[in-house]
Design a protein around this motif. Structure first.
Motif: not given
Length: 141
Positions: A63, A81, A90
């Motif tokens: 990401g 992401v 993330v």
């Protein structure tokens, strides 16, 4: 896991993720997103040179967040992401990184824009502690 500044070799993958998020925006607002990508490789590379892109790199880029400082506020222009890694923290880790960096840099806030139909993004940011600052209204012609 490492969050780091993007480097030029990351540009093609960042472009791929930009195109992924564009598909999502086109579904919500086809009249506003009638282009191929928000940024092309030259602009992505320029943003990399300006140190405006951070990536989540865990042997593969999972990401990114694009943003910069405007008037003592870090403005998040884009967060994406990879769909394979969604619900793996993330995005949360990227945003926590930006928030902590902004605190260390003595900035006043972290701002971003969210499209009103993007309920998932609004929930994500609200869960991180973001609150509504203003509303932008439109009159369709």
């Amino acid at each position: 896991m490492m969050i780091r500044l993007a480097i030029k070799k990351d540009a093609p993958y960042i472009l791929k993720l930009l195109q992924e998020i564009l598909k999502h925006h086109k579904e919500m607002y086809p009249e506003r997103f009638n282009f191929d990508s928000k940024y092309g490789i030259p602009k992505i590379e320029a943003l990399i040179d300006e140190e405006s892109i951070y990536v989540y790199d865990d042997d593969v880029i999972k990401g990114y967040v694009i943003g910069w400082v405007e008037n003592d506020v870090f403005f998040v222009d884009d967060l994406c992401v990879d769909p394979t890694y969604r619900s793996h923290q993330v995005g949360t880790q990227l945003m926590h990184y930006i928030i902590e960096k902004s605190k260390k840099d003595h900035l006043l806030a972290v701002d971003l824009n969210v499209w009103s139909k993007n309920i998932g993004a609004m929930k994500f940011y609200t869960n991180l502690g973001f609150e509504t600052l203003k509303y932008t209204l439109t009159y369709k012609l």
